[in-house]
Design a protein around this motif. Sequence first.
Motif, PDB file in Angstrom:
ATOM      1  N   ASN A  58      -7.871   3.229  -3.253  1.00 50.45           N
ATOM      2  CA  ASN A  58      -8.833   3.020  -2.167  1.00 50.45           C
ATOM      3  C   ASN A  58      -8.832   4.212  -1.218  1.00 50.45           C
ATOM      4  OD1 ASN A  58      -9.564   0.450  -3.017  1.00 50.45           O
ATOM      5  ND2 ASN A  58      -7.979  -0.568  -1.778  1.00 50.45           N
ATOM      6  N   ASN A  59      -9.891   4.322  -0.426  1.00 50.91           N
ATOM      7  CA  ASN A  59      -9.950   5.225   0.744  1.00 50.91           C
ATOM      8  C   ASN A  59      -9.708   6.687   0.387  1.00 50.91           C
ATOM      9  OD1 ASN A  59     -10.254   2.881   2.330  1.00 50.91           O
ATOM     10  ND2 ASN A  59      -8.029   2.652   2.482  1.00 50.91           N
ATOM     11  N   ILE A  60     -10.233   7.134  -0.732  1.00 46.69           N
ATOM     12  CA  ILE A  60     -10.025   8.536  -1.086  1.00 46.69           C
ATOM     13  C   ILE A  60     -10.859   9.431  -0.169  1.00 46.69           C
ATOM     14  CG2 ILE A  60     -11.834   8.607  -2.872  1.00 46.69           C
ATOM     15  CD1 ILE A  60      -9.748  10.381  -4.457  1.00 46.69           C
ATOM     16  N   ALA A  61     -10.266  10.553   0.243  1.00 49.48           N
ATOM     17  CA  ALA A  61     -10.949  11.458   1.172  1.00 49.48           C
ATOM     18  C   ALA A  61     -10.494  12.888   0.920  1.00 49.48           C
ATOM     19  CB  ALA A  61     -10.642  11.062   2.619  1.00 49.48           C
ATOM     20  N   PRO A  62     -11.406  13.870   1.108  1.00 49.37           N
ATOM     21  CA  PRO A  62     -11.038  15.281   0.939  1.00 49.37           C
ATOM     22  C   PRO A  62     -10.496  15.876   2.226  1.00 49.37           C
ATOM     23  CG  PRO A  62     -13.388  15.125   1.317  1.00 49.37           C
ATOM     24  CD  PRO A  62     -12.842  13.718   1.366  1.00 49.37           C
ATOM     25  N   HIS A  63      -9.594  16.826   2.091  1.00 43.93           N
ATOM     26  CA  HIS A  63      -9.059  17.552   3.244  1.00 43.93           C
ATOM     27  C   HIS A  63      -8.821  19.000   2.851  1.00 43.93           C
ATOM     28  CE1 HIS A  63      -8.475  13.704   5.271  1.00 43.93           C
ATOM     29  NE2 HIS A  63      -7.907  13.266   4.157  1.00 43.93           N
ATOM     30  N   TYR A  64      -8.518  19.842   3.836  1.00 42.25           N
ATOM     31  CA  TYR A  64      -8.387  21.275   3.597  1.00 42.25           C
ATOM     32  C   TYR A  64      -7.149  21.793   4.314  1.00 42.25           C
ATOM     33  CZ  TYR A  64     -13.014  20.492   1.908  1.00 42.25           C
ATOM     34  OH  TYR A  64     -14.059  19.998   1.198  1.00 42.25           O
TER      35      TYR A  64
ATOM     36  N   THR B 202       0.841  -1.201   0.000  1.00 49.86           N
ATOM     37  CA  THR B 202       0.000   0.000   0.000  1.00 49.86           C
ATOM     38  C   THR B 202       0.874   1.246   0.000  1.00 49.86           C
ATOM     39  OG1 THR B 202      -1.782  -1.109   1.183  1.00 49.86           O
ATOM     40  CG2 THR B 202      -1.773   1.292   1.250  1.00 49.86           C
ATOM     41  N   TYR B 203       0.541   2.190  -0.891  1.00 49.97           N
ATOM     42  CA  TYR B 203       1.247   3.472  -0.962  1.00 49.97           C
ATOM     43  C   TYR B 203       0.255   4.583  -0.606  1.00 49.97           C
ATOM     44  CZ  TYR B 203       4.585   0.805  -3.780  1.00 49.97           C
ATOM     45  OH  TYR B 203       5.483  -0.135  -4.236  1.00 49.97           O
ATOM     46  N   PRO B 204       0.295   5.091   0.620  1.00 50.79           N
ATOM     47  CA  PRO B 204      -0.571   6.235   0.947  1.00 50.79           C
ATOM     48  C   PRO B 204      -0.109   7.473   0.160  1.00 50.79           C
ATOM     49  CG  PRO B 204       0.226   5.137   2.932  1.00 50.79           C
ATOM     50  CD  PRO B 204       1.043   4.624   1.793  1.00 50.79           C
ATOM     51  N   VAL B 205      -1.056   8.176  -0.428  1.00 51.58           N
ATOM     52  CA  VAL B 205      -0.744   9.309  -1.298  1.00 51.58           C
ATOM     53  C   VAL B 205      -1.526  10.535  -0.851  1.00 51.58           C
ATOM     54  CG1 VAL B 205      -0.913  10.212  -3.660  1.00 51.58           C
ATOM     55  CG2 VAL B 205      -0.209   7.839  -3.277  1.00 51.58           C
ATOM     56  N   LYS B 206      -0.861  11.685  -0.900  1.00 49.39           N
ATOM     57  CA  LYS B 206      -1.518  12.983  -0.697  1.00 49.39           C
ATOM     58  C   LYS B 206      -1.359  13.767  -1.997  1.00 49.39           C
ATOM     59  CE  LYS B 206      -1.139  17.308   1.922  1.00 49.39           C
ATOM     60  NZ  LYS B 206      -0.423  18.007   3.013  1.00 49.39           N
ATOM     61  N   LEU B 207      -2.475  14.180  -2.579  1.00 45.81           N
ATOM     62  CA  LEU B 207      -2.479  14.921  -3.837  1.00 45.81           C
ATOM     63  C   LEU B 207      -2.944  16.345  -3.551  1.00 45.81           C
ATOM     64  CD1 LEU B 207      -2.192  14.997  -6.904  1.00 45.81           C
ATOM     65  CD2 LEU B 207      -4.537  14.125  -7.075  1.00 45.81           C
ATOM     66  N   GLN B 208      -2.014  17.280  -3.655  1.00 42.68           N
ATOM     67  CA  GLN B 208      -2.307  18.676  -3.304  1.00 42.68           C
ATOM     68  C   GLN B 208      -2.626  19.473  -4.572  1.00 42.68           C
ATOM     69  OE1 GLN B 208       0.105  20.560  -0.273  1.00 42.68           O
ATOM     70  NE2 GLN B 208       0.335  22.362  -1.572  1.00 42.68           N
TER      71      GLN B 208
END
Length: 662
Positions: A607-613, A539-545
Motif C-alpha cells: 500500500n501507499n507507494i510513493a516516489p522520492h528523491y 504494517t512494515y514501512p519499507v524504503k526501496l533505494q
Amino acid sequence: MFGVLDNGSDVSDALDSAISAALTLGRQLELPPGDLIVGQSKTFTITEDDTLRIWSRGDTRLHIGAIVTFQGTSVAPANLHLADAICYGDTAINIDNASVIKVGDIIYLGSDTPVDTGYGYRKQMIQRVAAVGGNTVNPMEPCNFDFSPSETIVSVFRSGKLILDNLHIVNGGGLTKRLDIRRMIAPELRRIRLEGPSAQHDTDVLLVGQTESLVAEHITCLNSRYSINLSDGTRNSVIRHVVARGCRHPIDANAWAFNTLVQHLTGVDNISCIECHPCFLMKYEDVYDVLGPYESQGGVVLRSIGGHVKRAVVHDPSGIVNGGPQSPLLLSEYQYIGQLYDRTYEDIVSSTAVLGAGDVRGLYVRNCQVPKLSIDGTSSRVSFVEVDDRSTGTHAITRVSQRTAPRAAPIVLTPTREWGAKGTPIAITGITRTRPGVVAATAHGFSNGDVVRIDGVVGMTEVNEREFTVANATTDTFELSGVDTTVYREYSKGGAAEPGMMMMTISARQVLYLGWDPKVEFEAIIRKTDTALGATSKTYPVKLQLNFGIQEAARRMMFVTLTAYSVSRGLVRTLYPIQVFQGSPSNLTLGAAVSLESDGILTAVVNNIAPHYHSQVTAAGGDGSQDYDQYYATFDIVTGVTKVSDPVNLIKLHVLEDRIAA
C-alpha cells in the motif's frame, strides 16, 4: 649544409638561403654541429609540391632569438565569408566563393566570439576538405562549433611536407622567441629536444597553429612553460614517447585544438604533465609523472571537452590532495556542446590527484586509485557517472546520477531500520524527569502509538536523535512510552518532536562498471522467524533505494513481487507492476496487482507507494524536480492473519527493474 656555419654569429640569413636552396633543389638540409643562433624573425613557406627535411647528426643546437615560422600557403582570396550559418555537426560549409578550393586543403573558420569565461578563447575551427561542389565544401569531419555568416572569416590553406629530425631547439628567453609551425598538413617531428631558459620559464619553444595531423615522436621537453603549444584549432595531433623536465605543462592544447593524443610521457619536476587549456578531446595515455616538490597541483587537470586519461601514475611529493579546474568554463550558449562528449579516466594511480569533470555528458571511471572523485551535478553539468568497483574516492560524487550496472548479481545489503519523517516537527516546551518522561508540546496532534523523533533539545540531550512511542497523549502533552527520564539531565530549552516511522530500508548495491545492463534483479528478506506476529495485522514501512537517474527518465519499469508465508495459514504471492518516471520525474503509476499464488488464510499487500528523491531532507519533503537527483520508493507491506498467535515465518520482496521498451 648550404653555408650555415657555427662561428658564433647570427646565422638567420644563411639559414634563409640554405632553406631556399634546399626547396629549390629538392634536397634535404643537414645542419652543422655546434650552436647556431637565429636572432631574426624568419618565415619559410612550404608550397604544395615541396618537401623540406631539416636534420642534424645530433650535436646541433638551434638558438631561437625571434619567431621563426614554417607555414603553408594561402590559396583563397582574402576574407572569404560563409553564405549560410553552420551548426554543430554539419557536414557541409557553404561559402561565397569556393572556386579555388580543392580536396585536401585546410579550411579555417575564425571568429572574434568568445566561447568560455575562463580564458576568453575565441571560436575557431580547421577542417580538411573532403569534397567540393560549387560553393559547398564538405569537411572530412563534422563541424564542432556553430558559426554565423556575420561573425566568421574563412581562410583556406594548403602545404607541402615539413620534417624536422634530430634537432635541439633552444628558446632564447621570452614568448616572442620560438619556433612556429602554422597552416601545415601532416608535419613530422622526430627526435626533437625543446628547451627553455630555466625551470617553468614563461616561454613556448614550439607553437603549432591551424595545423592538421601533426606527428611528433621521441620528444624531450625542458625548462619552459609549454614546450609544445597546440593552438588555433590545430586538429588530430599525435605526440609519442616524450620525456619532460622542468616544464609547466610540457604539451598544452588550447584555443580549441581538436583531438590531441599524447602517448608514453615521462615527467620529472613539472607542474603537471597531464594538463591542458580549453580544447576538444585531449587524450593522455601511459604517463608517469613526478611533480615538482613545490607544486601541490595534484597532477591531473583536463580542461577539455571530452577526452581521456588512461594508464597514468602521478606522484606529488607535496602530499597535498589537490585538483584544478576539470573543464572549460563554457558560456551558457555553448554548454550544450559539452553534453555531446564523454570523458574517461582509466587506470590512474595518485595519492593526491583529484579527478573531476564538467560540461560533459558522461564521466566513466575505471580502476582509478585516487583520493577523490569530485563531481557536483549542480555546478559542473555532468549528466551521469559510471564508476567501477575497483575505483576509490567515490564519496565526493554529489547530486549527479550514477549510472551503474551489475557485473554478476547485485549486492543486496541486509535490510536495516531507518527513520522516515512523516509530518511537521512540533516545538517542545518542556520534558519532565519522571518515569516515564512527559513532553510538553502545545497542540501537538499526536495519538497514542504514534512514533516521533526528538532532536534539538538543550539540557536533556539524551533524548536527541532518538525515536519514541507516544503514550497517554493529551492536547498539549504526551508520555515517552517506557522511557525513564529520571536519570537524564534537566531540560533547559528547545527541541522538536517530528512524527514519522521506522522504515525497513532495502539497498541494492550494484557492482559498478562500464557497459552497463539496464536490468537489475534481486531479493530482500523483510521478516524470517518462527515467532508469532503478535497481532492479526501488522504494517512494515519499507524504503526501496534504487540507483538510476535522470538519464533513464520516462524509461523505467519496476516489478515488486511480495511473498508471505505462515506455517499455519499458508502462502500468498502478489506481483505489483510499478511504472517509474513516466511522463515527468515526479509521476509514478502503480499497476493492478496480480495474484500469483494464494493458499490458506493469509493476506499480504503493498500500500501507499510513493516516489522520492535523494535531494529530499525527509521522506515527505522536497519536490523531486532536480535532474540530478536519484530515485527511491517508499511503501507499506501489510500482513494479516486469523489469530494473534499465528506466525508469519517469511516476508520476502523480489524486485525486477528494467528499461521500458522503446
